[in-house]
Design an enzyme around this catalytic site. Structure first.
Site, PDB file in Angstrom:
ATOM      1  N   SER A 156       0.827  -1.202   0.000  1.00 30.89           N
ATOM      2  CA  SER A 156       0.000   0.000   0.000  1.00 30.89           C
ATOM      3  C   SER A 156       0.869   1.263   0.000  1.00 30.89           C
ATOM      4  CB  SER A 156      -0.960  -0.046   1.194  1.00 30.89           C
ATOM      5  OG  SER A 156      -2.029   0.858   1.026  1.00 30.89           O
ATOM      6  N   ASP A 190      -5.942  -3.842  -1.840  1.00 31.11           N
ATOM      7  CA  ASP A 190      -4.829  -3.284  -1.065  1.00 31.11           C
ATOM      8  C   ASP A 190      -3.923  -4.380  -0.511  1.00 31.11           C
ATOM      9  OD1 ASP A 190      -3.512  -2.181   1.464  1.00 31.11           O
ATOM     10  OD2 ASP A 190      -4.458  -0.386   0.678  1.00 31.11           O
TER      11      ASP A 190
END
Length: 335
Positions: A48, A163
């Site tokens: 991320s 993510d």
């Protein structure tokens, strides 16, 4: 004093940068601390925001990006959001990638970066991490920062990617697999702060963040598509919908959360993910203990608040100082 064991030691330093939204600006301070203390960074794995910082550093444009963030205001950040009808996410994410393309050209591949980088995303159907070590940088980043429920996920081959923090919020194992003999990990969800986890979940969304957008790759594709406007068009129209968005989120004109007993949708989603990532990070540290674990205390910072750069950097440096003995004995004595 000469250490004869150095001859047999794998001295390659690997940096694992964890997920955590805006908290990830603290990663920049850790990288700067390493450089100032002559600690080589031979490879990086990131999830991320960790992937974003890793790629920017390995491309050589990290300082430029931080300088940009220091000038960003709340409304500027909102202007990089491209809201869509919430079928798979609230924000398309193409304008964010357009922003990142100012610092990493769309043509750059992971293999082109100055040091080896691994970018971690999550396979929605299997729940397994997907690690990109080659391919288009911005496409891999776009997948890695697809916060569930907020950003529209991306298609990849026969699956959908979310993510990286969902499956592997602190990729210590990945950087070890890359060949690191010495590992430094930056945990944005400190294991010692579990009792404060509710702070992250209930934290006010004072200002939203920048980052992301579509890049041209024939493998990764956004689940939802819409035309991409120019940044000038975005800015011209921003004022009206920004104010409406703030009203919808229960925020006043200054971007502060209005007094309410319930958190807004961004707080619910990001807070829930924070709790999940805390649990997953705890497991990762338990089974893949790094040589040095750096843990900035940033639970008071919301996932999308990229306007507190100086404070985030300050705490990143402070976190390094708190483990300077480990850095000295487990890193500096070997490199």
């Amino acid at each position: 004093m000469f250490n004869p064991l150095k001859i047999f030691k794998n001295k390659k330093v690997g940096l694992a940068l964890g997920s955590g939204g805006a908290k990830g600006i603290a990663h920049v301070a850790v990288i700067d601390y390493c450089e100032k203390n002559a600690i080589p960074i031979n490879m990086i794995a990131g999830s991320s925001i960790g992937a974003v910082i890793a790629a920017l550093y390995a491309h050589g444009s990290l300082n430029e990006f931080v300088s940009f963030l220091k000038m960003v205001k709340s409304n500027d950040i909102f202007s990089y959001f491209d809201p869509v009808f919430p079928k798979t996410g609230l924000i398309q994410g193409r304008r964010m990638v357009e922003l990142l393309a100012k610092f990493i050209p769309k043509s750059v591949s992971i293999e082109d970066l100055k040091i080896p980088v691994a970018i971690v995303a999550t396979d929605f159907y299997s729940g397994n991490p997907v690690v990109f070590k080659k391919g288009n940088v911005l496409d891999a980043i776009r997948a890695s920062i697809s916060i569930p429920g907020i950003f529209v996920p991306v298609r990849y081959m026969d699956t959908v990617l979310l993510d990286g923090g969902v499956a592997n919020p602190l990729p210590i194992d990945v950087v070890k697999q890359m060949g690191a003999g010495i590992t430094i990990a930056v945990n944005l969800h400190p294991t010692t702060k579990v009792k404060k986890a509710k702070i992250a979940a209930m934290n006010s969304l004072q200002e939203l963040s920048p980052k992301e957008e579509n890049s041209s790759n024939d493998i990764i594709e956004h689940v939802d598509k819409e035309p991409v406007d120019t940044l000038s068009q975005i800015t011209q129209r921003a004022g009206g919908w920004i104010n409406k968005a703030k009203q919808w989120l229960g925020m006043n004109r200054d971007g502060n959360a209005a007094k309410d007993n319930m958190p807004n949708i961004f707080e619910i989603v990001s807070g829930t993910i924070d709790i999940m990532e805390f649990m997953n990070t705890t497991l990762m540290i338990t089974y893949n203990k790094p040589d040095v674990l750096i843990e900035p205390d940033l639970l008071q910072v919301s996932t999308l608040d990229f306007t507190k750069v100086d404070m985030l950097l300050q705490e990143g440096y402070a976190a390094c100082e708190r483990v300077q003995k480990d850095i000295k004995h487990k890193v500096l004595r070997w490199v």
